[in-house]
Design a protein around this motif. Structure first.
Motif, PDB file in Angstrom:
ATOM      1  N   GLU A 137       0.812  -1.220   0.000  1.00  0.00           N
ATOM      2  CA  GLU A 137       0.000   0.000   0.000  1.00  0.00           C
ATOM      3  C   GLU A 137       0.842   1.265   0.000  1.00  0.00           C
ATOM      4  O   GLU A 137       0.397   2.304  -0.465  1.00  0.00           O
ATOM      5  N   LEU A 138       2.071   1.198   0.507  1.00  0.00           N
ATOM      6  CA  LEU A 138       2.932   2.382   0.555  1.00  0.00           C
ATOM      7  C   LEU A 138       3.929   2.463  -0.597  1.00  0.00           C
ATOM      8  O   LEU A 138       4.527   3.505  -0.823  1.00  0.00           O
ATOM      9  N   GLY A 139       4.112   1.365  -1.298  1.00  0.00           N
ATOM     10  CA  GLY A 139       5.165   1.268  -2.301  1.00  0.00           C
ATOM     11  C   GLY A 139       4.975   2.153  -3.521  1.00  0.00           C
ATOM     12  O   GLY A 139       3.856   2.458  -3.927  1.00  0.00           O
ATOM     13  N   ALA A 140       6.095   2.533  -4.092  1.00  0.00           N
ATOM     14  CA  ALA A 140       6.102   3.310  -5.337  1.00  0.00           C
ATOM     15  C   ALA A 140       5.728   2.391  -6.497  1.00  0.00           C
ATOM     16  O   ALA A 140       5.807   1.168  -6.375  1.00  0.00           O
ATOM     17  N   PRO A 141       5.341   2.961  -7.624  1.00  0.00           N
ATOM     18  CA  PRO A 141       5.025   2.132  -8.791  1.00  0.00           C
ATOM     19  C   PRO A 141       6.249   1.318  -9.223  1.00  0.00           C
ATOM     20  O   PRO A 141       7.388   1.764  -9.058  1.00  0.00           O
ATOM     21  N   PRO A 142       6.023   0.125  -9.778  1.00  0.00           N
ATOM     22  CA  PRO A 142       7.145  -0.675 -10.269  1.00  0.00           C
ATOM     23  C   PRO A 142       7.967   0.109 -11.287  1.00  0.00           C
ATOM     24  O   PRO A 142       7.428   0.859 -12.091  1.00  0.00           O
ATOM     25  N   GLY A 143       9.269  -0.046 -11.215  1.00  0.00           N
ATOM     26  CA  GLY A 143      10.146   0.614 -12.167  1.00  0.00           C
ATOM     27  C   GLY A 143      10.556   2.025 -11.790  1.00  0.00           C
ATOM     28  O   GLY A 143      11.220   2.701 -12.578  1.00  0.00           O
ATOM     29  N   ASP A 144      10.194   2.493 -10.614  1.00  0.00           N
ATOM     30  CA  ASP A 144      10.580   3.841 -10.173  1.00  0.00           C
ATOM     31  C   ASP A 144      12.085   3.852  -9.897  1.00  0.00           C
ATOM     32  O   ASP A 144      12.546   3.285  -8.906  1.00  0.00           O
ATOM     33  N   LEU A 145      12.855   4.453 -10.781  1.00  0.00           N
ATOM     34  CA  LEU A 145      14.315   4.412 -10.674  1.00  0.00           C
ATOM     35  C   LEU A 145      14.848   5.166  -9.462  1.00  0.00           C
ATOM     36  O   LEU A 145      15.860   4.772  -8.882  1.00  0.00           O
ATOM     37  N   ALA A 146      14.178   6.227  -9.052  1.00  0.00           N
ATOM     38  CA  ALA A 146      14.628   6.969  -7.872  1.00  0.00           C
ATOM     39  C   ALA A 146      14.523   6.097  -6.631  1.00  0.00           C
ATOM     40  O   ALA A 146      15.421   6.093  -5.780  1.00  0.00           O
ATOM     41  N   VAL A 147      13.442   5.328  -6.527  1.00  0.00           N
ATOM     42  CA  VAL A 147      13.280   4.431  -5.380  1.00  0.00           C
ATOM     43  C   VAL A 147      14.305   3.305  -5.450  1.00  0.00           C
ATOM     44  O   VAL A 147      14.895   2.923  -4.436  1.00  0.00           O
TER      45      VAL A 147
END
Length: 66
Positions: free
Chosen positions: A40-50
């Motif tokens: 629920e808290l995660g960034a979208p898949p593939g977020d390079l900054a994360v």
């Protein structure tokens, strides 16, 4: 020292004992979550900054924090 408690429940680790994980960035600040709240808290898949922040977090945990 960085506060790595879950942003939702405040737990320092998941129920099974695994450490919390950096799952997103919020205005440049790391967002950590236990296994229960990671989706629920995660960034979208593939977020390079994360992805980069996760890599730096692993390095910090291994070498900087005792």
């Amino acid at each position: 020292m960085t506060d790595t408690r879950c942003r939702t429940c405040g737990a320092p680790q998941s129920v099974d004992g695994t450490p919390t994980t950096l799952v997103a960035l919020d205005a440049g600040a790391a967002v950590y979550a236990c296994a229960e709240h990671a989706a629920e808290l995660g960034a979208p898949p593939g977020d390079l900054a994360v992805a980069l922040a996760q890599l730096l977090d692993v390095y910090r945990r291994l070498y900087d924090d005792p």
